[in-house]
Design a protein around this motif. Structure first.
Motif, PDB file in Angstrom:
ATOM      1  N   SER A 290       7.101  35.064 -23.829  1.00 25.69           N
ATOM      2  CA  SER A 290       7.015  35.019 -25.290  1.00 25.69           C
ATOM      3  C   SER A 290       8.204  35.755 -25.898  1.00 25.69           C
ATOM      4  N   TYR A 291       8.732  35.183 -26.979  1.00 24.56           N
ATOM      5  CA  TYR A 291       9.886  35.777 -27.657  1.00 24.56           C
ATOM      6  C   TYR A 291       9.569  35.973 -29.133  1.00 24.56           C
ATOM      7  N   ASP A 292       9.998  37.101 -29.661  1.00 25.57           N
ATOM      8  CA  ASP A 292       9.923  37.408 -31.086  1.00 25.57           C
ATOM      9  C   ASP A 292      11.348  37.775 -31.479  1.00 25.57           C
ATOM     10  N   VAL A 293      12.010  36.903 -32.259  1.00 22.38           N
ATOM     11  CA  VAL A 293      13.410  37.113 -32.614  1.00 22.38           C
ATOM     12  C   VAL A 293      13.510  37.283 -34.122  1.00 22.38           C
ATOM     13  N   ARG A 294      14.170  38.361 -34.517  1.00 22.75           N
ATOM     14  CA  ARG A 294      14.359  38.681 -35.931  1.00 22.75           C
ATOM     15  C   ARG A 294      15.844  38.838 -36.213  1.00 22.75           C
ATOM     16  N   PHE A 295      16.280  38.239 -37.297  1.00 24.02           N
ATOM     17  CA  PHE A 295      17.686  38.295 -37.704  1.00 24.02           C
ATOM     18  C   PHE A 295      17.770  39.248 -38.887  1.00 24.02           C
ATOM     19  N   GLU A 296      18.358  40.419 -38.677  1.00 26.41           N
ATOM     20  CA  GLU A 296      18.397  41.458 -39.689  1.00 26.41           C
ATOM     21  C   GLU A 296      19.828  41.781 -40.073  1.00 26.41           C
ATOM     22  N   GLY A 297      20.029  42.077 -41.343  1.00 28.98           N
ATOM     23  CA  GLY A 297      21.349  42.460 -41.814  1.00 28.98           C
ATOM     24  C   GLY A 297      21.786  43.780 -41.208  1.00 28.98           C
ATOM     25  N   SER A 298      23.095  43.919 -41.050  1.00 29.09           N
ATOM     26  CA  SER A 298      23.635  45.179 -40.533  1.00 29.09           C
ATOM     27  C   SER A 298      24.571  45.783 -41.574  1.00 29.09           C
ATOM     28  N   GLU A 299      24.931  47.019 -41.362  1.00 29.61           N
ATOM     29  CA  GLU A 299      25.752  47.753 -42.324  1.00 29.61           C
ATOM     30  C   GLU A 299      27.118  47.117 -42.551  1.00 29.61           C
ATOM     31  N   ASN A 300      27.651  46.440 -41.544  1.00 30.57           N
ATOM     32  CA  ASN A 300      28.987  45.842 -41.672  1.00 30.57           C
ATOM     33  C   ASN A 300      28.954  44.469 -42.341  1.00 30.57           C
ATOM     34  N   GLY A 301      27.789  44.057 -42.851  1.00 34.08           N
ATOM     35  CA  GLY A 301      27.662  42.759 -43.488  1.00 34.08           C
ATOM     36  C   GLY A 301      27.316  41.652 -42.524  1.00 34.08           C
TER      37      GLY A 301
ATOM     38  N   ILE B  65       8.102  29.798 -37.390  1.00 33.72           N
ATOM     39  CA  ILE B  65       9.459  29.826 -37.930  1.00 33.72           C
ATOM     40  C   ILE B  65       9.318  30.263 -39.375  1.00 33.72           C
ATOM     41  N   ASP B  66       9.802  31.454 -39.658  1.00 33.86           N
ATOM     42  CA  ASP B  66       9.709  32.038 -40.999  1.00 33.86           C
ATOM     43  C   ASP B  66      11.132  32.147 -41.540  1.00 33.86           C
ATOM     44  N   ASP B  67      11.555  31.111 -42.285  1.00 30.74           N
ATOM     45  CA  ASP B  67      12.935  31.103 -42.772  1.00 30.74           C
ATOM     46  C   ASP B  67      13.156  32.091 -43.913  1.00 30.74           C
ATOM     47  N   LYS B  68      12.103  32.510 -44.566  1.00 31.05           N
ATOM     48  CA  LYS B  68      12.231  33.499 -45.643  1.00 31.05           C
ATOM     49  C   LYS B  68      12.597  34.871 -45.069  1.00 31.05           C
ATOM     50  N   ASN B  69      11.924  35.255 -43.983  1.00 29.09           N
ATOM     51  CA  ASN B  69      12.165  36.551 -43.348  1.00 29.09           C
ATOM     52  C   ASN B  69      13.063  36.459 -42.119  1.00 29.09           C
ATOM     53  N   MET B  70      13.528  35.260 -41.812  1.00 24.69           N
ATOM     54  CA  MET B  70      14.422  34.989 -40.683  1.00 24.69           C
ATOM     55  C   MET B  70      13.840  35.477 -39.359  1.00 24.69           C
ATOM     56  N   ILE B  71      12.665  34.934 -39.053  1.00 29.61           N
ATOM     57  CA  ILE B  71      11.943  35.282 -37.820  1.00 29.61           C
ATOM     58  C   ILE B  71      11.547  33.988 -37.118  1.00 29.61           C
ATOM     59  N   ILE B  72      11.679  33.979 -35.801  1.00 30.74           N
ATOM     60  CA  ILE B  72      11.131  32.900 -34.995  1.00 30.74           C
ATOM     61  C   ILE B  72      10.359  33.526 -33.841  1.00 30.74           C
ATOM     62  N   LYS B  73       9.177  32.990 -33.588  1.00 31.10           N
ATOM     63  CA  LYS B  73       8.355  33.400 -32.449  1.00 31.10           C
ATOM     64  C   LYS B  73       8.062  32.141 -31.649  1.00 31.10           C
ATOM     65  N   TYR B  74       8.338  32.217 -30.356  1.00 33.35           N
ATOM     66  CA  TYR B  74       8.126  31.056 -29.502  1.00 33.35           C
ATOM     67  C   TYR B  74       7.878  31.509 -28.066  1.00 33.35           C
ATOM     68  N   SER B  75       7.432  30.571 -27.222  1.00 33.99           N
ATOM     69  CA  SER B  75       7.185  30.882 -25.825  1.00 33.99           C
ATOM     70  C   SER B  75       7.826  29.831 -24.941  1.00 33.99           C
ATOM     71  N   LEU B  76       8.384  30.294 -23.829  1.00 33.38           N
ATOM     72  CA  LEU B  76       8.829  29.401 -22.770  1.00 33.38           C
ATOM     73  C   LEU B  76       7.585  29.075 -21.967  1.00 33.38           C
ATOM     74  N   ILE B  77       7.179  27.796 -21.968  1.00 34.45           N
ATOM     75  CA  ILE B  77       5.908  27.432 -21.343  1.00 34.45           C
ATOM     76  C   ILE B  77       6.071  26.580 -20.089  1.00 34.45           C
ATOM     77  N   GLU B  78       7.284  26.058 -19.869  1.00 36.53           N
ATOM     78  CA  GLU B  78       7.483  25.212 -18.693  1.00 36.53           C
ATOM     79  C   GLU B  78       8.964  25.164 -18.345  1.00 36.53           C
ATOM     80  N   GLY B  79       9.250  25.104 -17.052  1.00 39.77           N
ATOM     81  CA  GLY B  79      10.623  25.011 -16.574  1.00 39.77           C
ATOM     82  C   GLY B  79      10.812  25.829 -15.309  1.00 39.77           C
ATOM     83  N   GLU B  80      11.842  25.490 -14.562  1.00 41.97           N
ATOM     84  CA  GLU B  80      12.084  26.146 -13.279  1.00 41.97           C
ATOM     85  C   GLU B  80      12.262  27.653 -13.395  1.00 41.97           C
ATOM     86  N   VAL B  81      12.701  28.126 -14.540  1.00 47.08           N
ATOM     87  CA  VAL B  81      12.921  29.559 -14.748  1.00 47.08           C
ATOM     88  C   VAL B  81      11.637  30.353 -14.503  1.00 47.08           C
TER      89      VAL B  81
END
Length: 160
Positions: free
Chosen positions: A100-111, A75-91
């Motif tokens: 595995s997930y790599d999620v990045r929150f980036e600014g867009s042109e519309n603010g 969890i990188d709150d400075k760069n707004m990134i989270i990396k995590y894995s679904l490791i258990e569950g019926e799914v």
């Protein structure tokens, strides 16, 4: 074992730091509140909150799945990134080892923000993941982001 990668971009009208704070940093409290028809609670079941911990999302009785366990890698709150894995569950079923997930929150042109997700499906054996099989998960991701976005717009002083 094989790996199949999918990407998804979800545009929002809110600032990246704002939605990151709500959707990532306070998910344990906010998601059961906003999605009470599905999410019963989220608890830390391994490690301390943050990098390396394991979170268990429990669903309400009658929901199609009982729970999901995620391992938080970064969890990188400075760069707004989270990396995590679904490791258990019926799914995961018998065909998936983990996702595995790599999620990045980036600014867009519309603010606003674009939530950029790279998902890697790690399969057992020679199983091949098809796009159609992922469609429901992608739709749930969009629903989740849009529910949090609507909450933030309706509550402009929350998470600022």
């Amino acid at each position: 074992m094989g790996v199949t990668t999918f990407t998804q971009d979800i545009a929002t009208l809110v600032d990246p730091a704002w939605i990151f704070n709500a959707l990532v940093l306070d998910a344990d409290n906010l998601l059961p509140k906003l999605m009470s028809q599905a999410v019963k609670n989220i608890e830390t079941v391994g490690g301390d909150d943050g990098d390396g911990c394991i979170k268990k999302m429990n669903f309400v009785e009658g929901y199609p799945i009982k729970y999901l366990k995620h391992k938080i890698h970064v969890i990188d709150d400075k760069n707004m990134i989270i990396k995590y894995s679904l490791i258990e569950g019926e799914v995961l079923g018998e065909n998936l080892e983990h996702i595995s997930y790599d999620v990045r929150f980036e600014g867009s042109e519309n603010g606003g923000c674009v939530c950029k997700t790279i998902s890697e499906y790690h399969t057992n054996g020679d199983f091949i993941v098809k796009e159609e099989q992922i469609k429901e998960g992608k739709e749930k991701d969009v629903e989740l982001v849009k529910v949090v976005e609507a909450y933030l717009i309706a509550n402009p002083t929350a998470y600022v």
